[in-house]
Design an enzyme around this catalytic site. Structure first.
Site, PDB file in Angstrom:
ATOM      1  N   THR A   1      11.254  63.615  46.043  1.00 40.47           N
ATOM      2  CA  THR A   1      10.612  64.932  46.137  1.00 40.47           C
ATOM      3  C   THR A   1      11.637  66.060  46.230  1.00 40.47           C
ATOM      4  O   THR A   1      11.297  67.225  46.064  1.00 40.47           O
ATOM      5  CB  THR A   1       9.694  65.020  47.376  1.00 40.47           C
TER       6      THR A   1
ATOM      7  N   CYS B   1      12.991  66.782  55.790  1.00 42.99           N
ATOM      8  CA  CYS B   1      11.961  66.893  56.824  1.00 42.99           C
ATOM      9  C   CYS B   1      12.515  66.629  58.219  1.00 42.99           C
ATOM     10  O   CYS B   1      13.588  66.079  58.383  1.00 42.99           O
ATOM     11  CB  CYS B   1      10.875  65.840  56.595  1.00 42.99           C
TER      12      CYS B   1
ATOM     13  N   CYS C   1       7.537  64.795  60.804  1.00 43.56           N
ATOM     14  CA  CYS C   1       6.710  65.425  59.753  1.00 43.56           C
ATOM     15  C   CYS C   1       5.480  64.572  59.435  1.00 43.56           C
ATOM     16  O   CYS C   1       5.559  63.353  59.327  1.00 43.56           O
ATOM     17  CB  CYS C   1       7.517  65.649  58.480  1.00 43.56           C
TER      18      CYS C   1
ATOM     19  N   ARG D   1       3.236  62.155  53.984  1.00 47.76           N
ATOM     20  CA  ARG D   1       3.120  60.719  53.722  1.00 47.76           C
ATOM     21  C   ARG D   1       4.505  60.071  53.816  1.00 47.76           C
ATOM     22  O   ARG D   1       5.511  60.649  53.390  1.00 47.76           O
ATOM     23  CB  ARG D   1       2.538  60.513  52.320  1.00 47.76           C
TER      24      ARG D   1
ATOM     25  N   ARG E   1      15.612  70.798  49.600  1.00 42.91           N
ATOM     26  CA  ARG E   1      14.926  72.004  50.085  1.00 42.91           C
ATOM     27  C   ARG E   1      14.172  71.665  51.380  1.00 42.91           C
ATOM     28  O   ARG E   1      13.708  70.542  51.537  1.00 42.91           O
ATOM     29  CB  ARG E   1      13.862  72.478  49.092  1.00 42.91           C
TER      30      ARG E   1
ATOM     31  N   CYS F   1      11.141  71.173  53.778  1.00 41.14           N
ATOM     32  CA  CYS F   1       9.729  70.835  53.583  1.00 41.14           C
ATOM     33  C   CYS F   1       8.867  72.010  54.039  1.00 41.14           C
ATOM     34  O   CYS F   1       9.154  72.636  55.055  1.00 41.14           O
ATOM     35  CB  CYS F   1       9.418  69.586  54.398  1.00 41.14           C
TER      36      CYS F   1
ATOM     37  N   CYS G   1       6.698  70.725  57.618  1.00 36.13           N
ATOM     38  CA  CYS G   1       7.283  70.652  58.967  1.00 36.13           C
ATOM     39  C   CYS G   1       8.338  71.732  59.181  1.00 36.13           C
ATOM     40  O   CYS G   1       8.854  71.874  60.289  1.00 36.13           O
ATOM     41  CB  CYS G   1       7.871  69.268  59.228  1.00 36.13           C
TER      42      CYS G   1
HETATM   43 ZN   LIG Z   1       8.212  67.670  56.270  1.00 37.88          ZN
END
Ligand SMILES: [Zn+2]
Length: 363
Positions: A44, A48, A52, A55, A77, A79, A82
């Protein structure tokens, strides 16, 4: 922020120093690992906090980073869920609520909810809920309690009532007198003199639990106490209202006392008395919740805390129960420890047991 949550934040965290303990923390979304390390997900391109709610990624796509800068340097980057690069939500909320408390304390007028919510960057509804959760009372109750506290302090210090009114931030005498009766339970002049001109009527009786004292101001019943020795009960009342004039009650008052005694002896009768509840905003919330516990029912301190929307304030609830001056009328005897043990009772744990046993029979 409450002292308890402050302590929790300062508590030593498990160290999460190796990859397997870090992965274990991510799989259970362990909040204790937040701010210790961050993890990124290759597929992705996002990084995080361990807690977080997103999933769970596959282990082979996950890498760990010591801080946000390292994760970003590796090309990830933050998230959006969170927000690992921002302060944690709980802390942001606690800070916003703390700021709101200061705004309320400094304001000349009670600030309206909309303005407070806006300053906190939350919706009205959300702000109200978070404030109540963290402080234990609504913003309005907090403001009212704070104002009352200020008026009290000013009246005790300053020589002139008018000066006190202005110092406490009330801008017209009319409004002051309109408000204080409700806040102090006495008129300002009498309060400044330490309750000198206040009249408190009282009566002593004997009931199945021993001696009973019932006292009332002109606002309603202000003390109901139980004990072995009537003299001690009167002494306690005198100590609490040091400068008030204590008078034996008569007529209607005797009927009230008879009602209280009747209730103690036979709880099924129920009790409807005008009560003069003196206490802080938080205590009043607790006492209100106690008076809603049905006869024959027991709640734990945690359940009461839950009920008033302040689930973490268990100790404060226990203190408010202990500070109750109105035996039986505010049924603090229906609150027991979490394990069902009776815990303490201002008027003796044996009396608590007797009251509870009787209510079970009556209910
Ligand atoms: Zn996150």
């Amino acid at each position: 922020m409450s002292d308890r949550s402050r302590i929790m934040l300062l508590d030593k965290k498990p160290d999460f120093s190796d990859e397997s303990s870090r992965w274990a923390a991510v799989t259970v979304r362990n909040k204790a690992a937040d701010d210790v390390f961050f993890y990124s997900v290759l597929t992705t391109g996002v990084y995080c906090r361990p807690s977080c709610a997103a999933r769970l990624a596959r282990r082979e796509n996950v890498a760990f980073h010591e801080n946000c800068a390292a994760a970003e340097k590796a090309g990830f980057r933050p998230c959006k869920r969170c927000r690992p690069n921002e302060e944690k939500r709980e802390i942001r909320q606690a800070k916003a609520v703390e700021k709101a408390c200061r705004l309320i304390e400094e304001a000349e007028e009670l600030p309206d909810l909309e303005a407070l919510a806006q300053a906190a960057g939350m919706s009205r509804f959300h702000f109200h809920r978070i404030f109540k959760q963290l402080v234990g009372v609504t913003p309005k109750a907090y403001a009212t309690a704070h104002r009352a506290e200020r008026v009290r302090a000013e009246l005790q210090q300053s020589g002139s009532i008018t000066a006190a009114i202005y110092d406490a931030g009330f801008n017209s005498n009319g409004r002051f007198y309109a408000n204080t009766g409700k806040l102090l339970g006495m008129k300002p002049t009498t309060y400044r003199k330490g309750g000198e001109e206040t009249e408190i009527r009282f009566a002593l009786g004997e009931c199945s639990l021993g001696s009973i004292l019932v006292a009332a101001s002109d606002k309603g019943i202000c003390a109901i106490s139980l004990g072995d020795d009537p003299q001690t009960l009167v002494q306690e009342l005198q100590d609490r209202f040091a400068k008030a004039i204590l008078r034996g009650g008569e007529g209607e008052f005797e009927q009230w006392v008879a009602q209280v005694i009747g209730f103690v002896d036979d709880p099924a009768k129920g009790l409807e008395l005008p009560l003069d509840i003196r206490g802080t905003a938080f205590q009043q919330r607790v006492w209100q919740a106690l008076s809603e516990i049905p006869i024959g029912t027991r709640l734990s301190y945690s359940e009461v805390a839950e009920k008033i929307g302040a689930p973490k304030a268990v100790r404060a609830v226990a203190s408010a129960c202990a500070a109750n001056h109105l035996a039986v009328a505010i049924p603090c005897h229906r609150v027991v420890r979490n394990d069902g043990a009776l815990s303490g009772y201002r008027w003796g744990v044996e009396r608590k047991r007797t009251l509870l046993d009787r209510e079970v029979d009556a209910a």
